[in-house]
Scaffold this active site. Structure first.
Site, mmCIF file in Angstrom:
data_model
loop_
_atom_site.group_PDB
_atom_site.id
_atom_site.type_symbol
_atom_site.label_atom_id
_atom_site.label_comp_id
_atom_site.label_asym_id
_atom_site.label_seq_id
_atom_site.Cartn_x
_atom_site.Cartn_y
_atom_site.Cartn_z
ATOM 1 N N SER A 35 0.717 -1.159 -0.047
ATOM 2 C CA SER A 35 -0.166 -0.037 -0.049
ATOM 3 C C SER A 35 0.851 1.283 -0.038
ATOM 4 O O SER A 35 0.328 2.452 -0.238
ATOM 5 C CB SER A 35 -0.871 0.128 1.212
ATOM 6 O OG SER A 35 -0.078 -0.274 2.362
ATOM 7 N N ASP A 345 -4.130 7.253 8.513
ATOM 8 C CA ASP A 345 -5.379 6.456 8.820
ATOM 9 C C ASP A 345 -4.777 5.248 9.884
ATOM 10 O O ASP A 345 -5.544 4.449 10.035
ATOM 11 C CB ASP A 345 -6.062 5.823 7.628
ATOM 12 C CG ASP A 345 -5.164 5.011 6.731
ATOM 13 O OD1 ASP A 345 -3.830 4.923 7.132
ATOM 14 O OD2 ASP A 345 -5.506 4.377 5.789
ATOM 15 N N HIS A 348 -1.048 4.392 7.093
ATOM 16 C CA HIS A 348 -0.601 4.837 5.834
ATOM 17 C C HIS A 348 -0.046 6.535 6.014
ATOM 18 O O HIS A 348 -0.655 6.969 6.832
ATOM 19 C CB HIS A 348 -1.184 4.861 4.694
ATOM 20 C CG HIS A 348 -1.769 3.446 4.491
ATOM 21 N ND1 HIS A 348 -3.161 3.143 4.605
ATOM 22 C CD2 HIS A 348 -1.209 2.308 3.939
ATOM 23 C CE1 HIS A 348 -3.198 1.833 4.403
ATOM 24 N NE2 HIS A 348 -2.236 1.289 3.834
#
Length: 372
Positions: A35, A345, A348
């Site tokens: 991610s 969040d 990240h």
């Protein structure tokens, strides 16, 4: 501040004039990762990362688990290339300047679980390599046979040997093992060597297909991320003076030491490869330790989330909504100033933090085509 790029250049090499080493030019980027560099892979496979992701730059969700751009986006910008399309995204993609095989949750080593069971992606690094290999072969077949629009949307044959191959992966291998209740000592002793071995294999496979320029990020301080901190109860003695979990950060450093050694070995065995080891750990750790000195107000506390010490709840993620009296309202809502937060969040980094990280490593890109 001490240089963040730890690509094993000597000082004299870093300061050589352009008359000695021409600046690098890369016509394409092929990215592999999780991610930290996913520009839409997981969203294409399992459903879009919804609002408020993308709100600070794109104005709407853009496949990234971030309020805006990732480090890979800033790399593309700096090389004068378009943002990378996710290989898995069939709508609106253009692969003329590369492709992104990263998906959120991806590990290096395949895990014996599903996304819904564990939260980790089935697109491990070995799968990403298979996707790349198929893309390499099929893109040239289609380009030569069909021509037309395909010639403008698929990379030229020379792009594969001239491209920059970027990697940002390994974090999920460490956290998956930790979440499986393994001790830090077990992970470092048993898991890390196997993970690094598989990573080396992938670099070797790409080299065999013509890849020559490799840009390899190490992993960041996982002990400073809310989703890891909150997973198991921890003792006060586990935390350092900045609020990060020391044993987990030490594990990340152990992984990075092994990765750096792997890069040294790959340089010795791949005679035509230029391999840059990029120390993003130091850049990220600097943000947690000296956030305010760099213009940030929040370091460990998430911008987008709900409740608790870190504004993070794994059951109520960023963007979660509930319906009250027929009206949808955010309960996993973003903060007013995402550009002042390090973490988006709980998992990240924000766009602002990603830009800070990029700025610390960017100087190495001009030398990334030169063998060390």
């Amino acid at each position: 501040m001490k240089s963040i790029i730890s690509s094993l250049f000597t000082l004299s090499l870093l300061t050589l004039s352009s008359s000695t080493h021409a600046q690098c030019h890369f016509p394409a980027i092929f990215n592999f990762g999780d991610s930290n560099s996913d520009t839409g892979g997981l969203s294409a496979a399992f459903g879009q990362a919804g609002p408020p992701h993308g709100s600070s730059f794109f104005g709407s969700p853009a496949g990234r688990y971030c309020d805006g751009r990732l480090v890979i986006d800033f790399i593309a910008e700096s090389l004068g290339l378009p943002y990378l399309s996710a290989f898995l995204d069939s709508v609106g993609s253009n692969f003329s300047h590369g492709a992104n095989f990263a998906t959120a949750g991806s590990p290096i080593r395949a895990l014996n679980s599903t996304l819904r069971q564990s939260g980790f992606s089935p697109f491990s690094l070995d799968v990403q390599f298979v996707q790349f290999s198929n893309f390499h072969n099929r893109s040239q077949t289609v380009r030569s046979r069909a021509g037309g629009v395909y010639a403008t949307m698929l990379p030229e044959a020379d792009s594969f040997s001239q491209a920059l191959y970027t990697f940002d992966i390994g974090q999920n291998d460490l956290t998956a093992a930790y979440f499986a209740n393994k001790t830090v000592e077990q992970i470092g002793t048993t898991d890390v060597p196997e993970i690094i071995s598989q990573f080396k294999n992938t670099i070797t496979y790409i080299y065999a297909q013509g890849g020559r320029y490799f840009w390899i990020h190490n992993t960041g301080p996982i002990g400073c991320l809310a989703y890891v901190i909150e997973w198991f109860p921890l003792k006060a003695s586990d935390f350092d003076s900045h609020g990060c979990v020391s044993p987990l950060n030490h594990l990340a450093q152990q992984f990075n030491d092994a990765l750096k050694q792997a890069v040294i070995e790959l340089r010795a065995s791949l005679s035509e490869a230029a391999i840059t080891y990029v120390d993003v750990y130091s850049a990220k750790h600097e943000l947690f330790v000296h956030a305010q000195g760099h213009g940030f107000k929040r370091s460990l506390v998430s911008c987008c989330g709900h409740g608790g010490k870190y504004n993070y709840n794994k059951k109520i993620g960023c963007g979660t909504k509930v319906t009250v009296k027929g009206k949808e309202i955010y309960i996993g809502k973003p903060c007013d100033e995402p550009d002042k937060a390090v973490i988006w969040d709980g998992v990240h980094f924000t766009q602002a933090a990603n830009k800070f990280i990029f700025d610390k490593i960017a100087s190495g890109l001009s030398m990334a085509c030169h063998r060390q």
